[in-house]
Design an enzyme around this catalytic site. Structure first.
Site, PDB file in Angstrom:
ATOM      1  N   GLY A  71       0.826  -1.089   0.049  1.00  0.00           N
ATOM      2  CA  GLY A  71       0.111   0.074   0.100  1.00  0.00           C
ATOM      3  C   GLY A  71       0.877   1.410  -0.007  1.00  0.00           C
ATOM      4  O   GLY A  71       0.388   2.240  -0.588  1.00  0.00           O
ATOM      5  N   THR A  72       1.867   1.256   0.777  1.00  0.00           N
ATOM      6  CA  THR A  72       2.750   2.649   0.910  1.00  0.00           C
ATOM      7  C   THR A  72       3.369   2.766  -0.630  1.00  0.00           C
ATOM      8  O   THR A  72       3.166   3.887  -1.088  1.00  0.00           O
ATOM      9  CB  THR A  72       3.815   2.057   1.967  1.00  0.00           C
ATOM     10  OG1 THR A  72       3.431   1.932   3.249  1.00  0.00           O
ATOM     11  CG2 THR A  72       4.896   3.425   1.846  1.00  0.00           C
ATOM     12  N   ASN A 156      -8.622   4.007   8.076  1.00  0.00           N
ATOM     13  CA  ASN A 156      -7.838   2.676   8.946  1.00  0.00           C
ATOM     14  C   ASN A 156      -8.067   2.795  10.137  1.00  0.00           C
ATOM     15  O   ASN A 156      -7.887   1.934  11.131  1.00  0.00           O
ATOM     16  CB  ASN A 156      -6.373   2.668   8.502  1.00  0.00           C
ATOM     17  CG  ASN A 156      -5.656   4.010   8.444  1.00  0.00           C
ATOM     18  OD1 ASN A 156      -6.193   4.864   7.874  1.00  0.00           O
ATOM     19  ND2 ASN A 156      -4.630   4.280   9.100  1.00  0.00           N
ATOM     20  N   GLN A 195      -7.726  -0.542   3.140  1.00  0.00           N
ATOM     21  CA  GLN A 195      -8.629  -1.133   4.232  1.00  0.00           C
ATOM     22  C   GLN A 195     -10.088  -1.522   3.549  1.00  0.00           C
ATOM     23  O   GLN A 195     -10.439  -2.277   4.399  1.00  0.00           O
ATOM     24  CB  GLN A 195      -9.086   0.076   5.073  1.00  0.00           C
ATOM     25  CG  GLN A 195      -7.823   0.335   5.939  1.00  0.00           C
ATOM     26  CD  GLN A 195      -6.948  -0.723   7.095  1.00  0.00           C
ATOM     27  OE1 GLN A 195      -7.830  -1.778   7.231  1.00  0.00           O
ATOM     28  NE2 GLN A 195      -6.009  -0.716   7.295  1.00  0.00           N
ATOM     29  N   SER A 215      -3.186  -3.316  -0.812  1.00  0.00           N
ATOM     30  CA  SER A 215      -2.122  -3.822  -0.388  1.00  0.00           C
ATOM     31  C   SER A 215      -2.689  -5.352   0.095  1.00  0.00           C
ATOM     32  O   SER A 215      -3.622  -5.724   0.903  1.00  0.00           O
ATOM     33  CB  SER A 215      -1.904  -3.159   1.155  1.00  0.00           C
ATOM     34  OG  SER A 215      -0.898  -3.812   1.886  1.00  0.00           O
ATOM     35  N   THR A 253      12.075  -6.960 -10.701  1.00  0.00           N
ATOM     36  CA  THR A 253      11.845  -8.421 -10.982  1.00  0.00           C
ATOM     37  C   THR A 253      10.648  -8.689 -10.157  1.00  0.00           C
ATOM     38  O   THR A 253      10.488  -8.233  -8.987  1.00  0.00           O
ATOM     39  CB  THR A 253      12.890  -9.360 -10.538  1.00  0.00           C
ATOM     40  OG1 THR A 253      14.041  -8.987 -11.412  1.00  0.00           O
ATOM     41  CG2 THR A 253      12.569 -10.753 -10.675  1.00  0.00           C
ATOM     42  N   CYS A 341       0.113   1.436  12.095  1.00  0.00           N
ATOM     43  CA  CYS A 341       1.231   1.861  11.389  1.00  0.00           C
ATOM     44  C   CYS A 341       1.919   2.791  11.856  1.00  0.00           C
ATOM     45  O   CYS A 341       3.120   3.223  11.458  1.00  0.00           O
ATOM     46  CB  CYS A 341       0.523   2.320  10.095  1.00  0.00           C
ATOM     47  SG  CYS A 341      -0.103   1.049   9.183  1.00  0.00           S
TER      48      CYS A 341
END
Ligand SMILES: Cc1ncc(COP(=O)(O)O)c(C=O)c1O
Length: 401
Positions: A71-72, A156, A195, A215, A253, A341
């Protein structure tokens, strides 16, 4: 009783069936999806199969699915990638971005950097006390140079679900007006759906978004995996450059086992969505109903109705969140105070501050985020052990913080 996990907004366990789908891609089918030989082609076929599965769920084209590390990264790529892409196309600074005060730091720290170092203008929209964005205020904030709007799907910390379709409508009208006036600057709509993925509709066409972040570890998939949906035609520049993977938007990759796990977990979440949402919502509602009967001076945070089915968040007067967390942990229950977080920081939650709660109330914030494996017995155990903890802690502080 085995330990109780009530912190699914922080992360979820990997579903065992998902692990099975990932396993062959560690040691046997380990090829690099960019290699031309058969090992590579085997990995490539699996990767493209996973992409197709994700695209079907999002109701988009396969080329619109970009795999990331979470997600970040998806949020960083969405914001920085769009404005850098527009600069590259010759659109002039200062361009304007609109977001909200209650976004995750992966959005807010990115816009702050875009403001401070790169000279973009940013408006941080206020929300009401339930955490809801007002689409009329958003409309008023749009300027001639607004290029990007980023509003999260669901918060969140308090679970409020934002009115994405209303916002999409506002953006569509702005686009039409710009077209009439011959204004060339595009205006894009990004949402952080990290979320929301387990419980809400992810159809990007219905939502009306151009870019969307997901995420894997929030829906029983592996950590370190994510998706950025990028609608075809969106101007976006790579922020991680290299070998040109993922349609030149995200080099590196591909993490084939992780991507296989993400796709399998997203499929499982989609298949079980209705059932899981109704199960966790009834547990959440039970908790929201019962807690104020057992503990005085408790207040629900977030929207009373427009909220994620799995989040129950409260302010408990006269106690301190960290003490509550540690005492519950000693009883075998994992909860969170503010955003997991940002745990480790003693700063009061920026979300709760934006909901206009006084600092002394914010200190007593409690978030219970449920998952599909939680049971009513676990909630009952919490309701049994929590009131004496509150009493003990209030006696220590004298109810004053
Ligand atoms: C709304 C939201 N966006 C982004 C993130 C970051 O996601 P990740 O942990 O995959 O980097 C989180 C994590 O809690 C989140 O809740």
């Amino acid at each position: 009783m085995k330990p109780i996990y009530f912190d699914h907004s922080a992360t979820t366990p990997l579903d065992k069936s998902v692990l099975k789908d990932m396993e062959p891609f560690f040691c046997d089918k380990f090829g690099n999806a960019s290699s031309l030989h058969s090992f590579g082609q085997e990995a490539k076929a699996a990767l493209e199969g996973a992409r197709m599965q994700v695209a079907n769920i999002l109701n988009c084209q396969e080329k619109e699915v970009v795999f990331t590390s979470g997600g970040t990264e998806s949020n960083n790529l969405a914001l920085r990638g769009v404005v850098f892409g527009l600069l590259k196309k010759g659109h002039k600074k200062p361009m304007h971005i609109i977001t909200t005060k209650i976004e995750h730091h992966a959005v807010l720290h990115t816009t702050e950097q875009l403001e401070e170092i790169f000279g973009f203008q940013v408006t941080y929209l206020d929300v009401d006390q339930n955490g809801l964005v007002d689409s009329k205020k958003l409309k008023d904030a749009i300027k001639e140079n607004t290029a990007l709007i980023s509003v999260m799907y669901a918060n969140n910390e308090v679970g409020t679900v934002e009115p994405l379709s209303e916002i999409a409508e506002v953006i569509k009208k702005t686009r039409d007006e710009r077209k009439e006036k011959g204004v060339k600057l595009p205006i894009y709509f990004h949402t952080d759906a990290v979320q929301a993925a387990s419980y809400l509709d992810l159809d990007v066409k219905k939502l009306g978004v151009d870019i969307m972040s997901l995420s894997g570890h929030k829906f029983y998939g592996p950590k370190g995996t994510g998706v950025l949906y990028v609608r075809k035609g969106t101007i976006i520049e790579a922020t991680q450059t290299g070998g040109g993977h993922e349609e030149n938007i995200r080099s590196g990759t591909e993490n084939v086992p992780g991507i296989m796990g993400l796709a399998a977990a997203l499929q499982l979440a989609e298949d079980e969505k209705k059932e899981n949402a109704s199960k966790v919502a009834s547990l959440r509602d039970y908790l929201i109903r019962e807690l104020p009967k057992k503990v005085s001076d408790v207040r629900l945070t977030g929207h009373p109705v427009r909220r994620l089915p799995n989040i129950a968040s409260f302010l408990i007067d006269g106690i301190e969140g960290e003490s509550m967390l540690i005492n519950l942990d000693l009883k075998g229950i994992a909860i969170s105070t503010g955003s997991a977080c940002s745990s480790g920081s003693l700063e009061p939650s920026h979300v709760l501050k934006s909901l206009h709660f006084p600092l002394e109330k914010i200190h007593g914030s409690l978030r219970i985020s449920l998952g599909k494996e939680n049971t009513k017995e676990e909630i009952d155990y919490f309701l049994e052990v929590f009131p004496p903890i509150v009493e003990k802690l209030r006696n220590i502080t004298g109810g004053i913080l």
